[in-house]
Design a protein around this motif. Structure first.
Motif, PDB file in Angstrom:
ATOM      1  N   ASP A 148       3.610  18.449   0.803  1.00  0.00           N
ATOM      2  CA  ASP A 148       4.976  18.115   0.414  1.00  0.00           C
ATOM      3  C   ASP A 148       5.601  17.237   1.479  1.00  0.00           C
ATOM      4  O   ASP A 148       5.014  16.948   2.512  1.00  0.00           O
ATOM      5  N   THR A 182       4.485  23.274 -12.319  1.00  0.00           N
ATOM      6  CA  THR A 182       4.113  21.902 -12.629  1.00  0.00           C
ATOM      7  C   THR A 182       4.303  21.632 -14.111  1.00  0.00           C
ATOM      8  O   THR A 182       4.531  22.553 -14.909  1.00  0.00           O
ATOM      9  N   ARG A 211       4.299  24.240  -2.393  1.00  0.00           N
ATOM     10  CA  ARG A 211       4.691  23.059  -1.625  1.00  0.00           C
ATOM     11  C   ARG A 211       4.999  23.486  -0.185  1.00  0.00           C
ATOM     12  O   ARG A 211       5.826  24.370   0.037  1.00  0.00           O
ATOM     13  N   TRP A 251      -6.945  10.616  -0.491  1.00  0.00           N
ATOM     14  CA  TRP A 251      -5.514  10.951  -0.441  1.00  0.00           C
ATOM     15  C   TRP A 251      -5.274  12.060   0.569  1.00  0.00           C
ATOM     16  O   TRP A 251      -4.321  12.012   1.353  1.00  0.00           O
ATOM     17  N   GLU A 299       0.053   8.132 -11.366  1.00  0.00           N
ATOM     18  CA  GLU A 299       0.358   7.892  -9.954  1.00  0.00           C
ATOM     19  C   GLU A 299       1.802   7.459  -9.734  1.00  0.00           C
ATOM     20  O   GLU A 299       2.364   7.700  -8.666  1.00  0.00           O
ATOM     21  N   ARG A 320       4.418   9.876  -8.516  1.00  0.00           N
ATOM     22  CA  ARG A 320       4.050  10.521  -7.254  1.00  0.00           C
ATOM     23  C   ARG A 320       4.159   9.573  -6.062  1.00  0.00           C
ATOM     24  O   ARG A 320       3.751   9.942  -4.952  1.00  0.00           O
ATOM     25  N   GLU A 357       6.014  11.082  -3.114  1.00  0.00           N
ATOM     26  CA  GLU A 357       5.211  12.129  -2.477  1.00  0.00           C
ATOM     27  C   GLU A 357       4.058  11.524  -1.689  1.00  0.00           C
ATOM     28  O   GLU A 357       3.769  11.929  -0.560  1.00  0.00           O
ATOM     29  N   THR A 358       3.399  10.520  -2.281  1.00  0.00           N
ATOM     30  CA  THR A 358       2.278   9.876  -1.591  1.00  0.00           C
ATOM     31  C   THR A 358       2.737   9.183  -0.320  1.00  0.00           C
ATOM     32  O   THR A 358       2.083   9.276   0.726  1.00  0.00           O
ATOM     33  N   HIS A 376       3.418  11.752   2.282  1.00  0.00           N
ATOM     34  CA  HIS A 376       2.165  12.371   2.723  1.00  0.00           C
ATOM     35  C   HIS A 376       1.390  11.453   3.669  1.00  0.00           C
ATOM     36  O   HIS A 376       0.917  11.893   4.723  1.00  0.00           O
TER      37      HIS A 376
END
Length: 766
Positions: free
Chosen positions: A126, A148, A156, A335, A614, A617, A620-621, A624
């Motif tokens: 997260d 989800t 998370r 990832w 994707e 996200r 979030e990516t 991260h």
């Protein structure tokens, strides 16, 4: 007639489910009402339930009976000593243990103190991971449980609750019939005591992972009991430094079997769907010890009469997106890692070797899939236009920076001599024009010294060298920057979401602090004027070559913000660019792979572009991979510190020249000139008076004498102790402090710092 004695019911009887005809109070809510209330609360207790339904006295006793009945039926579960929750439910936020890793490398948690039959929940990184660090097996974490879209529950990460509190990486010390584990983290004082079989399994100097065990310490203030989890190596192993860094920072290692199998199934590229670029003499220019080659360059004068004196520059990048498809095992592994991590003795790659050093590496003489950008610049270095293409290329040569630079400087070798006129000189001519454009843009020009740690075949440090700042480095850097700009521009033009590389301007607080400091060395700085790279560059040029050059460079560097990844663009302050995205290193950075996929989608260059799954996200990516970058930088820095400490452990008692690079209330950090190593001079060793930390002037000031130890001052120190297992250096100051400045105001206790009483003969290890 005597009343028969009342038999005390056993614990089992008291907890048995009452029969259906047991007389319970009519005031109790129904089972459905209770279940609904507990479900909505997430977690509750008897008192809260009784308060909600207005139950008192005997009604509360009956409530407990009913709740026990619901537990026995399996409708309710325990949460801690007094808590109740719906069976199988998770609280909104809870403390959990990381207990399992599946074949794809994903982690699963179970609520702390829950039974073995409690459900396992997948741990999804997260936003808070950038502060918490990546967890590993055995860690205890604070998580938020969320549902989800698929109807599943995932955890998370909010905070990793500390390796030192739950799991410790340490070195074994055996003395006085005790076996201790001492943490290798310089900031930790954690010590655990191993006993029984655990103590017999380990030897003095073993590197181990341990966690607190059951039982009480033998002495009130002694080490806590520990339990051995894993023996990972030896502290005297030459390559222990990177091993410690990998484990202590939670760097993911290796790949799931499914990801390895996917990489083995990859095949060499063909021309299908690609432009044939094999006739372009693209070359790679990298460090001599580069483990992969993900970018190649070529340039020639522009033949377009409308761009007389201009240049065409090609930058070709490994087409990793062709092999790493969204949602594949390879993609999930990449990832999770976020980026490759480089140590002096090894690399922990983002992709398996079959790809990172094979099919995705632009190997000389081999056909390789590439994603290329063709850029046109005019004679002033202004970019006129660009276009992207997916191609098939064949590298004409693999050169090191030193080789290419030597050839341009008139000393070509057998490999570079035939490349000099057709390839190298046109590249340098194009760079001359691009350099003019860069100077007009005026990116931030902070000087930094990089050092390279050289190891022998046994992994022992043989030398620590300064990296030469070559024009070849700057040429490749500028061509990569321009390719990254092109990527961001094309995606914005197509209105395709992407992950930017952003860098915010310094905050007002940092600018004011910089102004305060500069006033103490007689340099004017308008605090209210907006921060621009040109202002900073003028300041650096003004002081370059003078007595304050190093300290001003250091303070300007510290005033800058850290760059991050984000789908929201604010520009890149340091490069002075309005839009910027990482495109040029998809072998080692997941951010670049995302940008490649976005370009494929936006420019309709294939079916392997950014997927619909994707897009939601991206935030979030971005968060991260920013966290992964921080983690990698910290691990690489710690490993280097340990290697340097190992090298210097042979030179204890030696004298070194250095410069003060850090001033704190507990001492001075000094960077040694030859190796770039940082060591601590404890404040307790500086003299027989109190010292006050003056934050405004970045100095320690003698309370009685007014003598000053200032940031940036050149000093001479003696190395007292080097500790390879922690990377710490303890130094003794040999130089004299600067005399008191009668014009400088004395810092006040409790305002600018605090005085520290010297303790003879004692210091603090870093």
């Amino acid at each position: 007639m005597a009343k028969p004695p009342t038999r005390r019911r056993s614990k089992t009887e008291r907890f048995e489910r009452p029969s259906s005809d047991s007389p319970l109070s009519a005031a109790l809510p129904s089972r459905d009402e209770l279940a609904r209330f507990i479900r909505e609360a997430g977690q509750t207790d008897v008192s809260a339930i009784a308060s909600r339904f207005g139950l008192k006295g005997s009604d509360r006793r009956d409530l407990r009976v009913l709740l026990k009945s619901m537990q026995a039926d399996g409708g309710l579960g325990r949460r801690g000593r007094r808590g109740l929750a719906e069976a199988g439910a998770t609280p909104p936020v809870g403390v959990a243990d990381v207990v399992e890793r599946d074949a794809d490398g994903e982690l699963f948690v179970r609520l702390a103190n829950a039974g073995e039959d409690a459900p396992l929940v997948r741990l999804a990184p997260d936003a808070a991971e950038k502060a918490a660090g990546a967890p590993g097996l055995g860690d205890r974490v604070l998580v938020r449980f969320v549902a989800t879209e698929a109807g599943e529950t995932e955890a998370r990460l909010i905070k990793r609750l500390g390796q030192s509190a739950h799991k410790v990486l340490g070195v074994v010390r055996k003395a006085r019939k005790e076996t201790r584990v001492e943490a290798v983290d310089r900031k930790s004082k954690e010590v655990m005591l191993l006993t029984g079989e655990d103590a017999e399994k380990v030897r003095e100097g073993d590197l181990v992972v341990a966690q607190p065990g059951s039982g009480r310490p033998e002495h009130r203030y002694g080490p806590k009991p520990g339990r051995l989890l894993e023996i990972i190596g030896r502290e005297d192993q030459p390559r222990a430094a990177s091993l410690i860094a990998i484990h202590s920072h939670g760097i993911p290692t290796g790949f799931p079997e499914a990801a390895e199998e996917e990489s083995e199934r990859a095949r060499p590229p063909t021309l299908a769907g690609r432009e044939d670029l094999r006739d372009l003499p693209l070359i790679t220019i990298d460090p001599a010890d580069a483990r992969d080659h993900d970018d190649a360059v070529y340039s020639h004068p522009d033949e377009d009469p409308a761009n007389a004196g201009g240049f065409v520059v090609w930058v070709a990048i490994a087409d990793v997106a062709a092999y790493v498809r969204p949602s594949s095992s390879l993609d999930r592994a990449a990832w999770g890692k976020g980026n490759s991590v480089y140590f002096p003795d090894r690399v922990e790659p983002m992709l398996p070797e079959r790809l990172s050093a094979g099919l995705c590496s632009l190997v000389q003489g081999e056909d390789r899939a590439c994603f290329a950008v063709q850029m046109q610049f005019d004679r002033t270095g202004r970019k006129v236009r660009h276009r992207f293409t997916r191609g098939l290329m064949r590298s004409a040569a693999k050169l090191s920076y030193e080789q290419a630079q030597a050839a341009i400087d008139g000393e070509p070798d057998d490999q570079t001599d035939p490349l000099l006129e057709p390839i190298l000189r046109p590249l340098w001519a194009a760079y001359a024009a691009m350099k003019a454009g860069r100077e007009a843009r005026s990116p931030l020009e902070i000087e930094s010294e990089e050092r390279r740690i050289r190891l022998n075949a046994e992994g022992e440090v043989v030398s620590i060298e300064k990296r030469a700042g070559l024009q070849a480095h700057k040429l490749i850097e500028e061509m990569m920057i321009q390719a990254n700009v092109c990527a961001a521009e094309s995606l914005e033009q197509k209105k395709t979401p992407l992950i930017y590389r952003i860098h915010d301007a310094p905050s007002k607080e940092k600018l004011f602090a910089l102004g305060d400091f500069l006033s103490t060395v007689g340099i004017r700085w308008s605090k209210g004027e907006a921060a621009t790279t040109r202002r900073f560059n003028d300041l650096l040029r003004q002081t370059r070559g003078g007595p304050h050059a190093q300290i001003v460079n250091e303070v300007v560097l510290r005033s800058q913000m850290q760059a991050v990844y984000s789908p929201d663009n604010i520009g890149h302050f340091g490069l002075n660019l309005d839009r910027y995205a990482h495109f040029t290193s998809p072998i080692r950075r997941y951010a670049d792979l995302v940008v490649h996929r976005a370009l494929i989608r936006a420019l309709k260059l294939g079916q392997d572009g950014l997927s619909d799954a994707e897009l939601p996200r991206l935030t979030e990516t971005a968060e991260h991979i920013t966290a992964c970058e921080r983690r990698a930088m910290a691990a690489e820095r710690d490993a280097n510190d340990r290697y340097v400490a190992s090298f210097l452990s042979e030179h204890e008692g030696a004298t070194f020249e250095g410069r003060i690079t850090g001033v704190t209330r507990f001492g001075l950090f000094v960077r040694l000139e030859d190796t770039g190593a940082d060591g601590l001079v404890p404040v307790s060793s500086l003299g027989g008076e109190y010292f006050v930390h003056d934050e405004r002037t970045h100095a320690l000031v003698g309370e009685r004498s007014g003598k000053r130890w200032r940031l940036g001052t050149r000093v001479q120190v003696k190395l007292l102790e080097a500790t390879p297992v922690t990377g710490g250096l303890l130094l003794e100051m040999l130089s004299e402090a600067d005399p008191a400045d009668p014009t400088a105001p004395r810092p006040k206790l409790g305002v600018r710092g605090r005085s520290t009483r010297p303790v003879p003969g004692r210091g603090r290890k870093r």
